[in-house]
Structure formats: C-alpha cells, structure tokens
Design a protein around this motif. Structure first.
Motif, PDB file in Angstrom:
ATOM      1  N   ASP A 177      -8.052  -9.755   7.941  1.00 25.38           N
ATOM      2  CA  ASP A 177      -8.112 -10.942   7.087  1.00 25.38           C
ATOM      3  C   ASP A 177      -8.605 -12.162   7.859  1.00 25.38           C
ATOM      4  OD1 ASP A 177      -7.305  -9.562   4.882  1.00 25.38           O
ATOM      5  OD2 ASP A 177      -5.217 -10.221   4.935  1.00 25.38           O
ATOM      6  N   LEU A 218       0.833  -1.204   0.000  1.00 19.90           N
ATOM      7  CA  LEU A 218       0.000   0.000   0.000  1.00 19.90           C
ATOM      8  C   LEU A 218       0.867   1.254   0.000  1.00 19.90           C
ATOM      9  CD1 LEU A 218      -2.876  -0.962   2.475  1.00 19.90           C
ATOM     10  CD2 LEU A 218      -2.775  -1.245  -0.002  1.00 19.90           C
ATOM     11  N   ASN A 277     -17.742  -7.612  -2.919  1.00 18.63           N
ATOM     12  CA  ASN A 277     -16.507  -8.260  -2.478  1.00 18.63           C
ATOM     13  C   ASN A 277     -16.783  -9.689  -2.035  1.00 18.63           C
ATOM     14  OD1 ASN A 277     -15.247  -5.695  -2.766  1.00 18.63           O
ATOM     15  ND2 ASN A 277     -15.950  -5.134  -0.725  1.00 18.63           N
ATOM     16  N   HIS A 329      -8.342  -1.503  -5.204  1.00 18.48           N
ATOM     17  CA  HIS A 329      -7.190  -1.601  -6.109  1.00 18.48           C
ATOM     18  C   HIS A 329      -7.603  -1.523  -7.578  1.00 18.48           C
ATOM     19  CE1 HIS A 329      -4.949  -2.237  -2.606  1.00 18.48           C
ATOM     20  NE2 HIS A 329      -4.481  -3.454  -2.787  1.00 18.48           N
ATOM     21  N   HIS A 389      -2.046  -8.611  -7.127  1.00 19.60           N
ATOM     22  CA  HIS A 389      -3.434  -8.615  -7.588  1.00 19.60           C
ATOM     23  C   HIS A 389      -3.470  -8.445  -9.097  1.00 19.60           C
ATOM     24  CE1 HIS A 389      -3.011  -4.143  -7.321  1.00 19.60           C
ATOM     25  NE2 HIS A 389      -3.885  -4.154  -8.320  1.00 19.60           N
ATOM     26  N   TYR A 423       3.726  -7.867  -5.759  1.00 16.65           N
ATOM     27  CA  TYR A 423       4.218  -7.095  -4.620  1.00 16.65           C
ATOM     28  C   TYR A 423       5.649  -7.458  -4.228  1.00 16.65           C
ATOM     29  CZ  TYR A 423      -0.840  -6.310  -4.107  1.00 16.65           C
ATOM     30  OH  TYR A 423      -2.160  -5.998  -4.317  1.00 16.65           O
ATOM     31  N   LYS A 449      -0.974 -12.234   0.709  1.00 15.87           N
ATOM     32  CA  LYS A 449      -1.291 -11.501  -0.513  1.00 15.87           C
ATOM     33  C   LYS A 449       0.011 -11.162  -1.235  1.00 15.87           C
ATOM     34  CE  LYS A 449      -5.508  -9.446   1.378  1.00 15.87           C
ATOM     35  NZ  LYS A 449      -6.154  -8.215   1.893  1.00 15.87           N
ATOM     36  N   ASN A 464      -7.307 -11.028  -6.114  1.00 20.34           N
ATOM     37  CA  ASN A 464      -6.103 -11.130  -5.306  1.00 20.34           C
ATOM     38  C   ASN A 464      -5.327 -12.394  -5.648  1.00 20.34           C
ATOM     39  OD1 ASN A 464      -5.894  -8.838  -3.658  1.00 20.34           O
ATOM     40  ND2 ASN A 464      -7.483  -9.587  -2.283  1.00 20.34           N
ATOM     41  N   HIS A 509      -7.714   0.752   0.420  1.00 19.09           N
ATOM     42  CA  HIS A 509      -8.209  -0.576   0.785  1.00 19.09           C
ATOM     43  C   HIS A 509      -8.081  -1.541  -0.386  1.00 19.09           C
ATOM     44  CE1 HIS A 509     -11.404  -3.565   1.879  1.00 19.09           C
ATOM     45  NE2 HIS A 509     -10.905  -3.371   3.081  1.00 19.09           N
ATOM     46  N   ASN A 510      -7.900  -2.812  -0.055  1.00 17.52           N
ATOM     47  CA  ASN A 510      -7.741  -3.866  -1.054  1.00 17.52           C
ATOM     48  C   ASN A 510      -8.866  -3.851  -2.097  1.00 17.52           C
ATOM     49  OD1 ASN A 510      -7.109  -7.482  -0.711  1.00 17.52           O
ATOM     50  ND2 ASN A 510      -6.828  -6.106  -2.419  1.00 17.52           N
ATOM     51  N   SER A 511     -10.092  -3.604  -1.672  1.00 15.26           N
ATOM     52  CA  SER A 511     -11.221  -3.634  -2.603  1.00 15.26           C
ATOM     53  C   SER A 511     -11.215  -2.452  -3.566  1.00 15.26           C
ATOM     54  CB  SER A 511     -12.549  -3.674  -1.840  1.00 15.26           C
ATOM     55  OG  SER A 511     -12.752  -2.474  -1.115  1.00 15.26           O
TER      56      SER A 511
END
Length: 358
Positions: free
Chosen positions: A133, A12, A190, A257, A328, A316, A325, A294, A253-255
């Motif tokens: 998570d 991030l 999600n 991306h 993505h 990453y 993770k 992901n 936030h991941n959602s």
C-alpha cells in the motif's frame, strides 16, 4: 472431513473461510499471526490437512517452522519465498518470460548512486520485503535525493526499479489446481490514491483482446513455472509497448474482491477448491459491468450503499483509522452507465479528483 488452516485471520482469511462455508466436508481454521508463538503454530499445523496464507508477509522464523510441513502448504514454500522478496520476484518473472521494469539490487548508498547511473531518473527505490500500500517506497527524481532516499528507507536490502511510463494500472488473477489446470478472471483497471487501491473496474475500459490474451499468457507461465497451487495475482502496467509486470501477490488480492458477487466463482472460492483438490469453478462474470470500491479510513460514507440496490457492502469489522481498509463495496450492473451512475451516488467513499478514471 478435510481441515484447512489459513495463516492470518484478517479480512482475506475470513473471506476465504466464508467462500467455502457451503462445503460440509471442509472445515476452516484461521491462525492469528499477531498472537504467534512457536508452540501455538506447531499445534495449529498438527491439526490441519492443508495450510495456506492470507499474506506473504510472514516472518522468517514462521517460514522456517513451515518447512517440515511443506507437503501440505499451498501455495508452496518456493512460491512463498520467491514473492516475499521483490528481487527474487523480479528474477522469477524474467525467468518465466514476463516483461518487467529494469532493476538493480541496492545494499548501500553507493549502490543507490550506481542504480541512478544504470537505470536513469526517475527511479523507484523499494524495500525488498514487507512494503505494501505504498509503504517502503521512495521516488528519486534528482540525483541529489540519493542520500535522503537511503536514510528514509535504506540501511537494509532495497531494489531500484526504472520508472515505467504507463497509461494505467491493471491486474489479472488466476487460480491453478494440483493437476495444473488454470482458470483466469477478466482483467480489471485499478486506480490508486496515495499508494492505496481505491477502486477496480470490470471491464477494464478499452482493453484490447490482445492485451487480455497477453495477461492470461503471462499469469499461466508464471503459475506453471512454480508449480503453483491456489489463487495468484499479477499487477501489470498497461503501456504503449504492451503489458509490463509490476508486482505479484501469491494469494487472493484486493482488486479481485469484485468476483464475490460479480463472477460465477470468486477468487476466494477457487483458491479453497484448488488447495483442497477439487475442480475449479467458472470465472465467467455474472454481470456486464462491475466495480469494487474500497472503504478507507471511515465507514460513514459507505452507508449510502444501503440505499443502492446495485451496491453490496462488506464491512471488515475493523477500528477506523486513517489509511486503513475498513471494507469494500461491489457494484454490479447491466451496463457501464448503470454502474457509473451508482458510483456517483457513492462518490463520498472516494477521494476527490479520482473519478471518473480518465
């Protein structure tokens, strides 16, 4: 030259830095929280004009060290402290006029029994801090599980939440600038597996305009109530009674991306624009249909994305291990059918039985 420091140098933090790389008048430095010392942090804080963070899971001693620099911390100390703790988070949501599950503070085994009496079963017991998570959670389905739950995640402050019957999980993400202007991205649906987000879809299937409007109203109310500056995420349960807040992330936030390739301005870029005092960019989607998948545990299945023109792979650079993770994939398409056909070619990235969503 404005110097911005980010607490955290994970994916991030790196994506925040990358999002603003074209701005020659902004310099970004990342602070490694894993190698923290008081002296290193003080030196870091003394050399930057603005400070932000990639995670709210920051230890109390670091938060205390940030206090004298509160005038350059975005989002601010109040937001950080509020959303570090699930109890204060729930109270802040209620204070902002946002619906949440019923909840109960738990500090002992007796409190677990009381929560069962007050909230009924099933209920979800969670640690108030540091869980993410799916970690630090226990679902109590029978009263006899109270002691097991307390022994498993207790002996510390917990929150008990009444179980919410929901049709799906969604999220809404917004950025708010220093003048109180707010921009909101379209909601995503999600899908989680074993407590970890596996993919997000835009547009959220069969989402009504009323629920999109409700989500936007909720996140504006929340951001305004804390004079929030930066990007903020509100995770929501979609229920027959409307949207019910689940959790807040005071950060990108991941959602969200999908917004890197999928929107005119990403959640990362608008965060950096907000904290540097610049006008926010448009959150309008660039494509009719977008997905974010992901890459968990191993990157091998993700290599198929290199053969798909609609797929954009982000690695990453992390060491592989179960549940981690590693990257993505964003899928951008002119229609849901084109998007879904591409996902079918990438299906090995996902666990079995979670595609299609319903």
């Amino acid at each position: 030259m404005m110097k911005i420091g980010i607490l955290g140098n994970g994916q991030l933090g790196q994506m925040l830095a990358d999002s603003i790389a074209d701005h020659a008048d902004i310099e970004v430095s990342l602070y490694d929280l894993r190698a923290h010392t008081d002296a290193a942090l003080q030196s870091f804080l003394d050399t930057v004009d603005r400070v932000s963070y990639e995670t709210e899971n920051i230890s109390a001693d670091i938060v205390a060290q940030l206090e004298p620099h509160a005038d350059k911390l975005y989002p601010g100390i109040e937001a950080l402290k509020t959303f570090q703790n699930r109890l204060t988070e729930k109270r802040a949501l209620r204070a902002a006029g946002i619906a949440t599950a019923e909840f109960w503070a738990v500090n002992s085994l007796d409190d677990v029994h009381t929560a069962i009496e007050q909230l009924g079963l099933p209920l979800v017991l969670k640690t108030t801090t540091e869980g993410y998570d799916g970690k630090g959670q226990f679902v109590i389905k029978q009263a006899e599980q109270a002691e097991q739950a307390w022994q498993t995640i207790g002996h510390r402050e917990l929150i008990a939440e009444a179980f919410v019957t929901f049709e799906r999980e969604t999220s809404v993400i917004a950025s708010r600038d220093q003048d109180g202007n707010v921009v909101v991205w379209p909601m995503t649906e999600n899908v989680h597996h074993e407590g970890i987000l596996r993919y997000s879809l835009y547009p959220a299937p069969a989402l009504t305009e009323a629920k999109q409007a409700q989500a936007e109203q909720y996140i504006r109310q929340l951001a305004d109530s804390l004079n929030y500056v930066g990007t903020i995420t509100l995770e929501l349960f979609d229920t027959e009674r409307g949207l019910i807040a689940n959790e807040v992330a005071p950060r990108v936030h991941n959602s969200g991306h999908w917004s890197i390739e999928g929107a005119r301005s990403s959640q990362f870029r608008n965060h950096m624009l907000a904290i540097s005092g610049q006008p926010l960019g448009s959150t309008a989607p660039l494509f009719a249909s977008v997905a974010m998948l992901n890459v968990i545990g191993t990157e091998e299945p993700a290599k198929a994305a290199q053969q798909q023109p609609e797929a954009h792979l982000h690695s990453y650079g992390k060491e592989a291990r179960p549940g981690r993770k590693l990257g993505h994939i964003t899928v951008t398409a002119t229609s849901n059918s084109q998007r879904d056909a591409c996902i079918e070619q990438l299906i090995d990235v996902l666990p079995e039985h979670i595609w299609p969503p319903r």
